[in-house]
Write a protein that holds these residues in place. Structure first.
Motif, PDB file in Angstrom:
ATOM      1  N   PHE A 153       0.827  -1.208   0.000  1.00 28.07           N
ATOM      2  CA  PHE A 153       0.000   0.000   0.000  1.00 28.07           C
ATOM      3  C   PHE A 153       0.864   1.262   0.000  1.00 28.07           C
ATOM      4  O   PHE A 153       0.475   2.273  -0.584  1.00 28.07           O
ATOM      5  CB  PHE A 153      -0.927  -0.005   1.219  1.00 28.07           C
ATOM      6  CG  PHE A 153      -1.856  -1.182   1.259  1.00 28.07           C
ATOM      7  CD1 PHE A 153      -2.948  -1.248   0.418  1.00 28.07           C
ATOM      8  CD2 PHE A 153      -1.618  -2.242   2.118  1.00 28.07           C
ATOM      9  CE1 PHE A 153      -3.800  -2.329   0.428  1.00 28.07           C
ATOM     10  CE2 PHE A 153      -2.465  -3.336   2.151  1.00 28.07           C
ATOM     11  CZ  PHE A 153      -3.562  -3.377   1.304  1.00 28.07           C
ATOM     12  N   ALA A 154       2.025   1.210   0.636  1.00 27.40           N
ATOM     13  CA  ALA A 154       2.886   2.389   0.705  1.00 27.40           C
ATOM     14  C   ALA A 154       3.369   2.803  -0.683  1.00 27.40           C
ATOM     15  O   ALA A 154       3.347   3.989  -1.041  1.00 27.40           O
ATOM     16  CB  ALA A 154       4.069   2.115   1.623  1.00 27.40           C
ATOM     17  N   THR A 155       3.804   1.828  -1.478  1.00 28.79           N
ATOM     18  CA  THR A 155       4.263   2.154  -2.826  1.00 28.79           C
ATOM     19  C   THR A 155       3.103   2.609  -3.705  1.00 28.79           C
ATOM     20  O   THR A 155       3.255   3.525  -4.521  1.00 28.79           O
ATOM     21  CB  THR A 155       4.976   0.946  -3.460  1.00 28.79           C
ATOM     22  OG1 THR A 155       6.076   0.568  -2.637  1.00 28.79           O
ATOM     23  CG2 THR A 155       5.478   1.276  -4.857  1.00 28.79           C
ATOM     24  N   GLY A 156       1.945   1.981  -3.555  1.00 33.30           N
ATOM     25  CA  GLY A 156       0.771   2.423  -4.307  1.00 33.30           C
ATOM     26  C   GLY A 156       0.436   3.875  -4.016  1.00 33.30           C
ATOM     27  O   GLY A 156       0.137   4.661  -4.927  1.00 33.30           O
ATOM     28  N   GLY A 161      -1.284   7.962  -4.877  1.00 34.14           N
ATOM     29  CA  GLY A 161      -2.124   8.519  -3.832  1.00 34.14           C
ATOM     30  C   GLY A 161      -2.907   7.428  -3.123  1.00 34.14           C
ATOM     31  O   GLY A 161      -2.652   6.229  -3.291  1.00 34.14           O
ATOM     32  N   SER A 162      -3.879   7.851  -2.333  1.00 36.32           N
ATOM     33  CA  SER A 162      -4.659   6.885  -1.557  1.00 36.32           C
ATOM     34  C   SER A 162      -5.544   6.034  -2.451  1.00 36.32           C
ATOM     35  O   SER A 162      -5.899   6.409  -3.568  1.00 36.32           O
ATOM     36  CB  SER A 162      -5.525   7.615  -0.529  1.00 36.32           C
ATOM     37  OG  SER A 162      -6.463   8.451  -1.187  1.00 36.32           O
ATOM     38  N   ARG A 163      -5.889   4.850  -1.936  1.00 36.08           N
ATOM     39  CA  ARG A 163      -6.762   3.880  -2.614  1.00 36.08           C
ATOM     40  C   ARG A 163      -6.122   3.314  -3.882  1.00 36.08           C
ATOM     41  O   ARG A 163      -6.804   3.034  -4.868  1.00 36.08           O
ATOM     42  CB  ARG A 163      -8.143   4.474  -2.914  1.00 36.08           C
ATOM     43  CG  ARG A 163      -8.943   4.840  -1.660  1.00 36.08           C
ATOM     44  CD  ARG A 163     -10.369   5.199  -2.045  1.00 36.08           C
ATOM     45  NE  ARG A 163     -11.108   5.776  -0.948  1.00 36.08           N
ATOM     46  CZ  ARG A 163     -11.838   5.098  -0.058  1.00 36.08           C
ATOM     47  NH1 ARG A 163     -11.893   3.786  -0.140  1.00 36.08           N
ATOM     48  NH2 ARG A 163     -12.490   5.715   0.896  1.00 36.08           N
ATOM     49  N   GLN A 278     -11.022   0.529  -4.136  1.00 38.10           N
ATOM     50  CA  GLN A 278      -9.897   1.148  -4.818  1.00 38.10           C
ATOM     51  C   GLN A 278     -10.370   2.061  -5.962  1.00 38.10           C
ATOM     52  O   GLN A 278     -11.474   1.910  -6.487  1.00 38.10           O
ATOM     53  CB  GLN A 278      -8.994   0.063  -5.405  1.00 38.10           C
ATOM     54  CG  GLN A 278      -8.436  -0.915  -4.369  1.00 38.10           C
ATOM     55  CD  GLN A 278      -7.195  -0.405  -3.697  1.00 38.10           C
ATOM     56  OE1 GLN A 278      -6.092  -0.475  -4.235  1.00 38.10           O
ATOM     57  NE2 GLN A 278      -7.366   0.123  -2.489  1.00 38.10           N
ATOM     58  N   HIS A 279      -9.494   2.983  -6.350  1.00 39.56           N
ATOM     59  CA  HIS A 279      -9.791   3.829  -7.516  1.00 39.56           C
ATOM     60  C   HIS A 279      -9.568   3.066  -8.819  1.00 39.56           C
ATOM     61  O   HIS A 279     -10.218   3.348  -9.823  1.00 39.56           O
ATOM     62  CB  HIS A 279      -8.913   5.074  -7.508  1.00 39.56           C
ATOM     63  CG  HIS A 279      -9.257   6.042  -6.412  1.00 39.56           C
ATOM     64  ND1 HIS A 279     -10.534   6.507  -6.191  1.00 39.56           N
ATOM     65  CD2 HIS A 279      -8.483   6.637  -5.475  1.00 39.56           C
ATOM     66  CE1 HIS A 279     -10.533   7.354  -5.179  1.00 39.56           C
ATOM     67  NE2 HIS A 279      -9.301   7.441  -4.710  1.00 39.56           N
ATOM     68  N   GLN A 280      -8.612   2.143  -8.817  1.00 37.37           N
ATOM     69  CA  GLN A 280      -8.323   1.310  -9.986  1.00 37.37           C
ATOM     70  C   GLN A 280      -8.391  -0.141  -9.550  1.00 37.37           C
ATOM     71  O   GLN A 280      -7.761  -0.532  -8.575  1.00 37.37           O
ATOM     72  CB  GLN A 280      -6.937   1.626 -10.547  1.00 37.37           C
ATOM     73  CG  GLN A 280      -6.534   0.730 -11.724  1.00 37.37           C
ATOM     74  CD  GLN A 280      -5.116   1.010 -12.204  1.00 37.37           C
ATOM     75  OE1 GLN A 280      -4.561   2.067 -11.941  1.00 37.37           O
ATOM     76  NE2 GLN A 280      -4.537   0.059 -12.914  1.00 37.37           N
ATOM     77  N   PHE A 281      -9.161  -0.927 -10.293  1.00 39.61           N
ATOM     78  CA  PHE A 281      -9.318  -2.334  -9.934  1.00 39.61           C
ATOM     79  C   PHE A 281      -9.670  -3.120 -11.189  1.00 39.61           C
ATOM     80  O   PHE A 281      -9.866  -2.543 -12.265  1.00 39.61           O
ATOM     81  CB  PHE A 281     -10.402  -2.502  -8.854  1.00 39.61           C
ATOM     82  CG  PHE A 281     -11.754  -1.954  -9.247  1.00 39.61           C
ATOM     83  CD1 PHE A 281     -12.738  -2.780  -9.762  1.00 39.61           C
ATOM     84  CD2 PHE A 281     -12.038  -0.593  -9.108  1.00 39.61           C
ATOM     85  CE1 PHE A 281     -13.986  -2.278 -10.128  1.00 39.61           C
ATOM     86  CE2 PHE A 281     -13.279  -0.082  -9.467  1.00 39.61           C
ATOM     87  CZ  PHE A 281     -14.248  -0.929  -9.978  1.00 39.61           C
TER      88      PHE A 281
END
Length: 430
Positions: A153-156, A161-163, A278-281
């Motif tokens: 999640f940190a690299t994402g 940004g978030s999500r 998530q924003h992208q899935f």
């Protein structure tokens, strides 16, 4: 989109159906606007007929050399043209207002849809499987030791940004395997046609399936004007946009694995941990194009296709029918399938299967030619997740978790993982 003629013919039934959706008073406003529009069109047509007659008289006056009558009639025709243009412009404005109003009104629920205000009023239809009894505290997917190295999640967040999430190693391969397994099942067992479509679409395609104009804030638009699809429902359904198809080609059953993009504008503070929202899935989407007679039965068939994926993965689930207050904008009836997540100790949505009737087809002007001839009729459309890949990954990881932090993987995925059967506590497939 709704048929204004049907509203005129039975306004009480239309109003009663809207009231089940929590809306009231719209029918009177629609009919008032429609009456004004039709009156304006009628006056313009009457004026046009009078102008045509006057134009003939202008020619006759000129032919007989009656200059005074010629000048009078010519001035009358000029005034008439200006008035007709004004009435036509007013009619066009009223027509646009009426179309915008009809575009913003949700679909009408089927009679068998339960009444209700929100998700608390949804009705459970059935359950399959039993949640596994664990002799250790259940962890959410992002807490499982074997998952932690592969769900970054940190690299994402650093990248986007978030999500947003970066998947790596064994977790990434399981995610890919799930999508491949789902598509193969739908193609080989359920008879759907595998389809690959763009993720960038024209605005009219988003209008066609109902994402626009009402829900623009839920999606992303590029500077060039394209929209990123929130689901392959948009592209698969719009394959018949503007078409007149032969009845013999129905039903058309399609499936696509695609990236999906959603702004999650209305979900602030919800499911902020993990990769549930998530924003992208990725999603494996099913769409059926059919007619009015077979639409309801196709809805049940599509529901079974989605359920079959969970059964093959040995994931407990329940199927519910959404009440009128919880149903989506374009649906006449919706079945939600909720998978059991041990880490949350609850069922969570993993698929939503909707029958839209001719609601989307009217927006797309998508029709079929009946067998034996006759007037073209609007198609009926259905869509459903088969399934959301990321949520399926979460369910597989949480339901297969072991006390040591490893994950036992469903047998259906083993061939897609090179025969490997588990995710080790270190995050490797073995």
């Amino acid at each position: 989109m709704h048929d204004i003629r049907a509203i005129r013919d039975n306004p009480d039934a239309f109003e009663a159906a809207l009231q089940r959706r929590g809306l009231s008073g719209l029918t009177a406003r629609i009919l008032s606007l429609d009456e004004a529009r039709r009156g304006c069109i009628s006056r313009a047509e009457t004026g046009q007929a009078a102008q045509n007659q006057a134009s003939k008289q202008v020619g006759a006056a000129k032919a007989r050399g009656d200059d005074a009558e010629f000048d009078r009639l010519r001035a009358e025709v000029a005034d008439s043209k200006a008035e007709i243009a004004r009435m036509q412009a007013e009619a066009a404005d009223l027509d646009g207002q009426l179309r915008d109003m009809l575009m913003g009104i949700p679909n009408l629920p089927l009679d068998r849809v339960p009444d209700g205000a929100d998700e608390d009023d949804n009705v459970e239809l059935r359950r399959w499987g039993s949640p596994r009894a664990l002799d250790f505290p259940a962890r959410e997917h992002f807490e499982i030791a074997g998952v932690v190295p592969g769900m970054d999640f940190a690299t994402g967040a650093k990248l986007s940004g978030s999500r947003f999430t970066v998947l790596k190693g064994g977790v990434a391969r399981i995610h890919r395997a799930l999508a491949q397994f789902m598509v193969d099942l739908h193609v080989d067992k359920h008879g759907l046609e595998e389809t690959w479509t763009p993720v960038l679409v024209l605005e009219e395609m988003m209008v066609g399936t109902g994402q626009l104009p009402k829900f623009g804030e839920d999606s992303y638009q590029t500077r060039e004007g394209w929209w990123l699809i929130p689901t392959a429902e948009v592209t698969l359904t719009n394959t018949v946009h503007g078409d007149l198809v032969d009845h013999a080609s129905l039903p058309r059953r399609m499936v696509a694995h695609s990236q999906c993009f959603r702004s999650e504008a209305g979900s602030a503070g919800r499911d902020t941990t993990g990769m549930l929202r998530q924003h992208q899935f990725e999603k494996v989407e099913m769409v059926s194009i059919t007619d009015a007679e077979t639409g309801p039965a196709e809805h049940d068939r599509m529901t079974r296709c989605a359920e079959a994926v969970l059964e093959a993965l040995d994931l407990p689930y329940r199927t519910i029918v959404l009440c009128t207050g919880d149903m989506g904008f374009g649906a006449r009836i919706t079945h939600d399938i909720e998978v059991w997540l041990p880490g949350q100790d609850r069922y969570r949505e993993i698929s939503s299967i909707s029958y839209c009737g001719d609601f989307q087809a009217r927006r797309m002007n998508a029709r079929y030619r009946p067998e034996g001839g006759g007037k073209p009729e609007f198609l009926h459309t259905l869509n459903g997740s088969g399934l959301a890949v990321g949520r399926a990954l979460i369910a597989v990881l949480e339901n297969g978790q072991q006390a040591d932090g490893s994950v036992d993987l469903p047998a259906a995925l083993h061939p897609y993982l090179g025969g490997k059967t588990r995710l080790t506590p270190e995050g490797r497939l073995s």
